[in-house]
Design a protein around this motif. Structure first.
Motif, short mmCIF file in Angstrom:
data_model
loop_
_atom_site.label_atom_id
_atom_site.label_comp_id
_atom_site.label_asym_id
_atom_site.label_seq_id
_atom_site.Cartn_x
_atom_site.Cartn_y
_atom_site.Cartn_z
N LEU A 118 4.19 -38.41 -38.95
CA LEU A 118 2.77 -38.68 -38.63
C LEU A 118 2.09 -37.39 -38.18
CD1 LEU A 118 1.40 -41.44 -38.95
CD2 LEU A 118 3.84 -41.66 -38.74
N THR A 122 -0.90 -35.45 -40.32
CA THR A 122 -2.17 -35.12 -39.67
C THR A 122 -2.47 -33.62 -39.82
OG1 THR A 122 -1.79 -36.91 -38.10
CG2 THR A 122 -3.45 -35.26 -37.49
N ASP A 125 -3.39 -33.07 -43.52
CA ASP A 125 -4.71 -33.65 -43.80
C ASP A 125 -5.81 -32.73 -43.25
OD1 ASP A 125 -6.71 -35.63 -44.39
OD2 ASP A 125 -6.61 -36.31 -42.31
N ILE A 177 -6.43 -40.72 -46.81
CA ILE A 177 -6.23 -40.88 -45.37
C ILE A 177 -7.59 -41.13 -44.72
CG2 ILE A 177 -5.44 -39.76 -43.24
CD1 ILE A 177 -3.41 -38.23 -44.95
N THR A 180 -6.30 -40.75 -38.53
CA THR A 180 -4.97 -40.57 -37.91
C THR A 180 -5.16 -40.48 -36.40
OG1 THR A 180 -4.99 -38.15 -38.02
CG2 THR A 180 -4.02 -39.30 -39.89
N ARG A 181 -4.15 -40.90 -35.66
CA ARG A 181 -4.16 -40.83 -34.19
C ARG A 181 -2.79 -40.37 -33.71
NH1 ARG A 181 -7.41 -42.65 -29.60
NH2 ARG A 181 -9.35 -43.26 -30.60
N VAL A 229 -6.12 -46.63 -34.45
CA VAL A 229 -6.38 -46.00 -35.76
C VAL A 229 -7.21 -46.93 -36.65
CG1 VAL A 229 -4.39 -46.61 -37.25
CG2 VAL A 229 -5.29 -44.29 -37.25
N GLU A 304 3.09 -45.88 -38.99
CA GLU A 304 3.20 -45.67 -37.54
C GLU A 304 4.60 -45.22 -37.17
OE1 GLU A 304 5.48 -47.76 -36.14
OE2 GLU A 304 4.94 -49.86 -36.47
N GLY A 313 2.30 -42.09 -33.02
CA GLY A 313 1.09 -41.89 -33.81
C GLY A 313 0.99 -42.91 -34.93
N ALA A 315 -1.42 -43.74 -38.86
CA ALA A 315 -2.41 -43.32 -39.86
C ALA A 315 -2.87 -44.54 -40.63
CB ALA A 315 -1.79 -42.31 -40.82
#
Ligand code: UT7
Length: 319
Positions: A118, A122, A125, A177, A180-181, A229, A304, A313, A315
């Motif tokens: 994840l 991120t 991305d 995407i 994301t977090r 997310v 996740e 995290g 997405a």
């Protein structure tokens, strides 16, 4: 319309040797029954001589490139998530780059243990949308069998080796995407760690985990980050087609889905076949469900993961 990172292709790779629970039970004080009941794991793959994090990553990357119909020379960025690199340095990403014959691109490893994929997704991305490259290979690859204490039944039965990869391409549109977090809370780094390293013991060390406490945090943190997310993407849990979770324990997958009100049929489960492959588990599960036809173009996916650090995290991705 905005610039988004779209998944062009997926791939995965597993070591040749498959190890069912019964084989472990012959060596360690455990049983197939205990492992299946507490974790859902029935089997794992263990790397042999010549199989390493970089070789598995390269095999997964080649399959993702084939699926995308791209030549390695069209890749401008490699982000590889691993906690078990071939060497302390150089990065395993540069080893994959060399093996694929890419003369020049950006290549880096990302280290967030089981959440590594994840984090890597991120980073890739952000770099694609920022213009650093147009196409990226994002890989999770691990050989946890090499950092397991094979005399510790509370950990050695849980993990396996493998790799998953995907090709991302920056494209204008609504696909790709969506959000994301990421999170980290280093106060918990004594609950899941390796008891060695280059700057402390000068050794590689072995994995140590207080499993019950990790379990408790995992369910709470994963449900929270999935909700975040989805809110970031302006979506609700009811719109999710597939959850592609980190594969640590079938009971964590069930409990997290329940917290979000998602039926178990929408959760991709591979922990029974692969066990916990750390940063490789999300892209491995994604590749399995893409290739068996469950995940189709246009589906809304939530990826996740949660792992050592703690890190966690998620997405949201329109496949
Ligand atoms: O990927 C990073 C994130 N990692 C995770 O998410 C892992 C999270 N944790 C878990 O998945 C679970 O906590 C475990 C699978 C690690 C353990 O399951 P549990 O239901 O929490 O079991 P427990 O640790 O409470 O242990 C229960 C019993 C203990 O015996 P006593 O003390 O009750 O007599 C253990 O010694 O099970 C025993 N035990 C085993 N027995 C047979 C622990 N490991 C084994 C084993 N075989 N392999």
């Amino acid at each position: 319309m905005s610039l988004r990172s779209v998944i062009r292709g997926t791939g995965s790779a597993l070591p040749a040797r498959s190890v069912p629970n019964a084989e472990l039970a012959a060596e360690v004080d455990t049983s197939d029954e205990w492992i299946v009941e507490r974790t859902g794991i029935r089997n794992r793959f263990i790397a042999g001589d010549g199989e390493t994090t970089a070789t598995l990553a390269t095999a997964a990357a080649r399959r993702a490139l084939d699926a995308a119909g791209l030549d390695p020379s069209e890749i401008g960025l490699i982000v590889l998530a691993t906690a078990t690199p071939d060497q302390t340095f150089p990065s395993s990403a540069t080893k994959v780059q060399a093996a694929l014959g890419i003369p020049d691109c950006i290549a880096l490893d990302v280290h967030a243990v089981c959440t590594g994929f994840l984090y890597a997704l991120t980073v890739a991305d952000s770099m694609l949308r920022g213009g650093s490259a147009r196409r990226a290979l994002v890989i999770g690859s691990e050989t946890f069998s090499r950092i397991l204490d094979w005399e510790d039944r509370t950990t050695c039965v849980l993990f396996g080796d493998g790799a998953g990869a995907l090709v991302l391409e920056a494209v204008e549109g609504d696909q790709g995407i969506l959000a994301t977090r990421l999170h980290a809370d280093g106060r918990h780094n004594d609950l899941l760690y390796v008891d060695g390293g280059p700057s402390t013991t000068g050794t590689v060390g072995k994995l140590r985990m207080k499993g019950r406490e990790v379990f408790r945090h995992a369910v709470v943190n994963l449900a929270q980050v999935m909700n975040e997310v989805l809110a970031d993407a302006g979506l609700t849990a009811a719109e999710v087609d597939w959850v592609v979770p980190h594969q640590a324990n079938a009971r964590i997958l069930d409990a997290t889905a329940k917290k979000l009100g998602l039926p178990p049929e929408k959760v991709v489960v591979t922990v029974d076949r692969h066990a916990n492959t750390s940063a490789a588990s999300v892209p491995l599960a994604l590749d399995v469900a893409v290739r068996d036809g469950r995940i189709r173009r246009g589906d809304l996916l939530v990826l996740e993961a949660m792992g050592g650090g703690f890190t966690w995290g998620a997405a949201a991705v329109r496949y």
